[in-house]
Scaffold this motif. Structure first.
Motif, mmCIF file in Angstrom:
data_model
loop_
_atom_site.group_PDB
_atom_site.id
_atom_site.type_symbol
_atom_site.label_atom_id
_atom_site.label_comp_id
_atom_site.label_asym_id
_atom_site.label_seq_id
_atom_site.Cartn_x
_atom_site.Cartn_y
_atom_site.Cartn_z
ATOM 1 N N ALA A 181 23.469 2.996 37.312
ATOM 2 C CA ALA A 181 24.446 2.429 38.242
ATOM 3 C C ALA A 181 24.186 2.890 39.672
ATOM 4 C CB ALA A 181 25.856 2.825 37.813
ATOM 5 N N ALA A 182 23.827 4.146 39.831
ATOM 6 C CA ALA A 182 23.636 4.702 41.171
ATOM 7 C C ALA A 182 22.351 4.211 41.824
ATOM 8 C CB ALA A 182 23.634 6.227 41.110
ATOM 9 N N MET A 183 21.312 4.004 41.024
ATOM 10 C CA MET A 183 19.993 3.661 41.567
ATOM 11 C C MET A 183 19.586 2.222 41.297
ATOM 12 S SD MET A 183 19.229 6.492 42.991
ATOM 13 C CE MET A 183 17.508 6.260 43.393
ATOM 14 N N GLN A 184 20.550 1.369 40.994
ATOM 15 C CA GLN A 184 20.280 -0.047 40.777
ATOM 16 C C GLN A 184 19.217 -0.267 39.702
ATOM 17 O OE1 GLN A 184 19.390 -1.729 44.613
ATOM 18 N NE2 GLN A 184 21.511 -1.678 45.276
ATOM 19 N N HIS A 185 19.643 0.031 38.487
ATOM 20 C CA HIS A 185 18.825 -0.211 37.292
ATOM 21 C C HIS A 185 17.594 0.702 37.219
ATOM 22 C CE1 HIS A 185 21.399 -3.630 36.656
ATOM 23 N NE2 HIS A 185 21.069 -4.121 37.831
ATOM 24 N N SER A 186 17.726 1.902 37.727
ATOM 25 C CA SER A 186 16.637 2.870 37.606
ATOM 26 C C SER A 186 16.458 3.264 36.145
ATOM 27 C CB SER A 186 16.948 4.117 38.442
ATOM 28 O OG SER A 186 16.065 5.160 38.119
ATOM 29 N N ASP A 187 15.209 3.418 35.719
ATOM 30 C CA ASP A 187 14.935 3.838 34.342
ATOM 31 C C ASP A 187 14.403 5.272 34.305
ATOM 32 O OD1 ASP A 187 12.478 3.468 35.446
ATOM 33 O OD2 ASP A 187 11.718 2.105 33.905
ATOM 34 N N LYS A 188 14.778 6.080 35.301
ATOM 35 C CA LYS A 188 14.254 7.435 35.418
ATOM 36 C C LYS A 188 14.463 8.250 34.156
ATOM 37 C CE LYS A 188 14.365 11.591 38.273
ATOM 38 N NZ LYS A 188 14.777 12.191 39.557
ATOM 39 N N TYR A 189 15.654 8.183 33.570
ATOM 40 C CA TYR A 189 15.954 8.983 32.388
ATOM 41 C C TYR A 189 15.902 8.155 31.101
ATOM 42 C CZ TYR A 189 17.369 12.439 35.832
ATOM 43 O OH TYR A 189 17.366 13.325 36.881
ATOM 44 N N LYS A 190 15.198 7.048 31.162
ATOM 45 C CA LYS A 190 15.072 6.177 29.993
ATOM 46 C C LYS A 190 14.224 6.844 28.913
ATOM 47 C CE LYS A 190 13.354 1.572 28.717
ATOM 48 N NZ LYS A 190 12.676 0.349 29.228
ATOM 49 N N TYR A 191 14.570 6.581 27.667
ATOM 50 C CA TYR A 191 13.797 7.088 26.525
ATOM 51 C C TYR A 191 12.394 6.490 26.565
ATOM 52 C CZ TYR A 191 12.607 7.758 21.551
ATOM 53 O OH TYR A 191 11.997 8.112 20.363
ATOM 54 N N PRO A 192 11.341 7.317 26.643
ATOM 55 C CA PRO A 192 9.970 6.789 26.744
ATOM 56 C C PRO A 192 9.492 6.051 25.501
ATOM 57 C CG PRO A 192 10.081 9.022 27.588
ATOM 58 C CD PRO A 192 11.383 8.764 26.877
ATOM 59 N N GLY A 193 10.103 6.321 24.354
ATOM 60 C CA GLY A 193 9.737 5.615 23.127
ATOM 61 C C GLY A 193 8.825 6.405 22.217
ATOM 62 N N THR A 194 8.869 6.090 20.938
ATOM 63 C CA THR A 194 8.108 6.846 19.941
ATOM 64 C C THR A 194 6.602 6.712 20.129
ATOM 65 O OG1 THR A 194 8.336 4.961 18.421
ATOM 66 C CG2 THR A 194 9.934 6.757 18.203
ATOM 67 N N ALA A 195 6.146 5.588 20.658
ATOM 68 C CA ALA A 195 4.704 5.397 20.839
ATOM 69 C C ALA A 195 4.126 6.377 21.855
ATOM 70 C CB ALA A 195 4.413 3.964 21.269
ATOM 71 N N ALA A 196 4.980 6.887 22.742
ATOM 72 C CA ALA A 196 4.524 7.834 23.762
ATOM 73 C C ALA A 196 4.600 9.274 23.294
ATOM 74 C CB ALA A 196 5.358 7.659 25.036
#
Length: 360
Positions: A181-196
């Motif tokens: 919400a603060a950074m307009q759809h920032s994915d900074k703390y998004k889960y990188p995923g199991t493949a990573a």
């Protein structure tokens, strides 16, 4: 609750080493503001103050990473905020998956390690064939204040660990939502995923493979050139077929494919001894040797500096496996999982202190 009127109104503190770690902590607090209470002369720390419910918390970041900076910050904090009874050192670490596996659990990137003690394992003397740690380093672990030791021991109960994981999972989602919400759809703390999340055998090194004409990488099995250290596993053709299979990772992959990301990203919590050294370990062979010798679950570089000066619990998210394949892909997410567990810890500690009147 009214605004704190003096520095003596703070019994809890948080220290972080990196900006991404402090930012994640800020997102999980109920309130955060610049400190209006000042500090003692000679204290170079910059403080902010926050709140979780009715719990006042003072926060500061290190000017640089490492034991010396951590020790200096802790010493100044102790003088400026003399009523602080517990410090949480919140951030990221390198995990030891083989040590976690001994308890029957898979350690994954993004999991969180809580310190039963922080051991400065690399303080000692180098002999011709071995390094001998100074015996007082091990003895120093006995100086953990009783109220901290009793609290951490209580966290080992299955019910309590489950509570921490449940609460942390919800706070992780809060961090991600606030950041977006603060950074307009920032994915900074998004889960990188199991493949990573790649775990190679401890002795499989990050180097040029498959007929690459590199004289250094091809000279010995355990040697790698400086160029390889700055390249990805994909560009070096690190063999994915030799990666360690892990049941929990496969389960999370199934959840991920089904769109159940909030369940797949849920961090596990480990409690045990953390190795705190002057330098990062980035070698699987060395990681396992030191961890086995000292019964360690993770490695980082600030815990001992704080723990020897203030009652401290290290709370760190696993952002790599302390091997040659380490990179920064998981650093932000691991900082967020650590911040989430830290909030859950603060709430539990405050409740237990209120009920049992735990005193240092």
């Amino acid at each position: 609750m009214t605004q704190p009127k003096s520095r003596n109104d703070f019994h809890m503190a948080i220290i972080c080493a990196l900006p991404c770690e402090m930012e994640a902590v800020g997102l999980v607090l109920d309130k955060l503001s610049a400190s209006h209470l000042g500090s003692v002369n000679g204290d170079n720390n910059i403080y902010t103050i926050g709140r979780i419910g009715d719990i006042n918390i003072v926060l500061t970041s290190l000017r640089k990473k490492g034991q010396a900076a951590a020790a200096a910050a802790a010493a100044s904090l102790r003088i400026s905020y003399p009523a602080v009874r517990l410090v949480l050192l919140v951030g990221t670490c390198g995990g030891v998956p083989d040590a976690a596996a001994l308890s029957g659990e898979d350690m994954l990137l993004g999991d969180v390690v809580i310190s039963a003690a922080a051991l400065q394992y690399d303080m000692g003397r180098r002999h011709v064939e071995e390094f001998v740690m100074r015996p007082e380093m091990e003895d120093a672990l006995e100086s953990v204040p009783p109220h901290v030791r009793n609290f951490v021991n209580g966290l080992n109960e299955l019910r309590m660990r489950q509570h921490l994981k449940t609460q942390a999972a919800s706070y992780l989602i809060r961090i991600q939502a606030k950041q977006e919400a603060a950074m307009q759809h920032s994915d900074k703390y998004k889960y990188p995923g199991t493949a990573a999340d790649r775990l190679f055998p401890f002795d499989y090194h990050h180097k040029h493979h498959q007929y690459h004409p590199c004289g250094i990488c091809n000279s010995k099995p355990d040697r790698a050139c400086e160029m390889a250290a700055n390249q990805t596993c994909e560009s070096l053709a690190c063999a994915t077929q030799v990666m360690e299979p892990r049941r929990r990772l496969m389960s999370n992959s199934t959840l991920e494919v089904g769109g159940r990301i909030s369940e797949a990203q849920r961090p596990n919590v480990f409690i045990g001894r953390i190795g705190s050294g002057k330098m990062f370990i980035k070698n699987g062979v060395e990681r396992n040797r030191v961890a086995r010798e000292h019964n360690l679950l993770a490695f980082e570089t600030e815990g001992a500096g704080v723990s020897y000066r203030l009652p401290c619990i290290v709370v760190k998210g696993v952002c790599n496996y302390a091997d040659t394949h380490s990179n920064k892909d998981w650093q932000d997410f691991a900082a967020a999982t650590a911040a989430s567990v830290a909030r859950a810890l603060i709430e539990v500690y405050s409740a237990m202190e209120g009920r049992q009147r735990i005193l240092p």
